[in-house]
Design a protein around this motif. Structure first.
Motif, PDB file in Angstrom:
ATOM      1  N   GLN A 125     -31.323  48.858  29.905  1.00 34.77           N
ATOM      2  CA  GLN A 125     -31.823  47.692  30.638  1.00 34.77           C
ATOM      3  C   GLN A 125     -32.085  46.520  29.697  1.00 34.77           C
ATOM      4  N   GLU A 129     -30.083  42.931  30.006  1.00 33.36           N
ATOM      5  CA  GLU A 129     -30.837  41.685  30.203  1.00 33.36           C
ATOM      6  C   GLU A 129     -30.648  40.735  29.024  1.00 33.36           C
ATOM      7  N   ARG A 135     -31.241  41.511  37.189  1.00 37.97           N
ATOM      8  CA  ARG A 135     -31.546  42.573  38.153  1.00 37.97           C
ATOM      9  C   ARG A 135     -31.485  41.975  39.554  1.00 37.97           C
TER      10      ARG A 135
END
Length: 146
Positions: A125, A129, A135
């Motif tokens: 994640q 990012e 997201r």
């Protein structure tokens, strides 16, 4: 370190990584089935697989599947699989693989690359990012098992 689109010559190395990827996601190891699956993808050309090798050793791979966006009326890609061997992590390999995926998307006129990851895969994640993935806060993801 070299990164390129996998071919049948890479079947054994990619299959070994694919098997480890599935084990990471709590699947029973099955190298033979992994090899059959990867071989079918390569033969049918229904996915694009990029691989990273260094000194003959396979360090990571990503697999993308083509799809389309009805809203934008353009091609899109699903980054379905991304795996870096545990011994090769923290070397920027995941980012290099995503860069190749971005090149593919640009070359094919795609509107986006989408992906999913486990809620507890925090390192992935952070990488996604950092690269600019957002997201989804607009849509829910549903799945019907058959």
């Amino acid at each position: 370190m070299e990164i390129y689109q996998a071919s049948m010559e890479d079947l054994e190395g990619v299959s070994a990584l694919f098997n480890l990827y599935r084990v990471f996601y709590k699947q029973a190891p099955d190298l033979e089935a992994a090899a059959d699956y990867v071989k079918e993808r390569l033969e049918k050309k229904d996915s694009v697989i990029y691989v990273v090798k260094k000194e003959g050793k396979y360090l990571g791979f990503t697999q993308l599947y083509p799809t389309f966006s009805s809203i934008s009326m353009k091609r899109a890609w699903i980054l379905n699989d991304l795996y870096v061997d545990a011994e090769a992590r923290k070397e920027g390999i995941g980012e290099k693989l995503i860069d190749k995926a971005k090149e593919l998307a640009a070359e094919t006129g795609a509107v986006s690359i989408s992906l999913s990851t486990a809620p507890d895969n925090f390192s992935a994640q952070r990488l996604y990012e950092k690269i600019g993935f957002k997201r989804d806060e607009q849509f829910y993801h549903y799945e019907l098992s058959i």
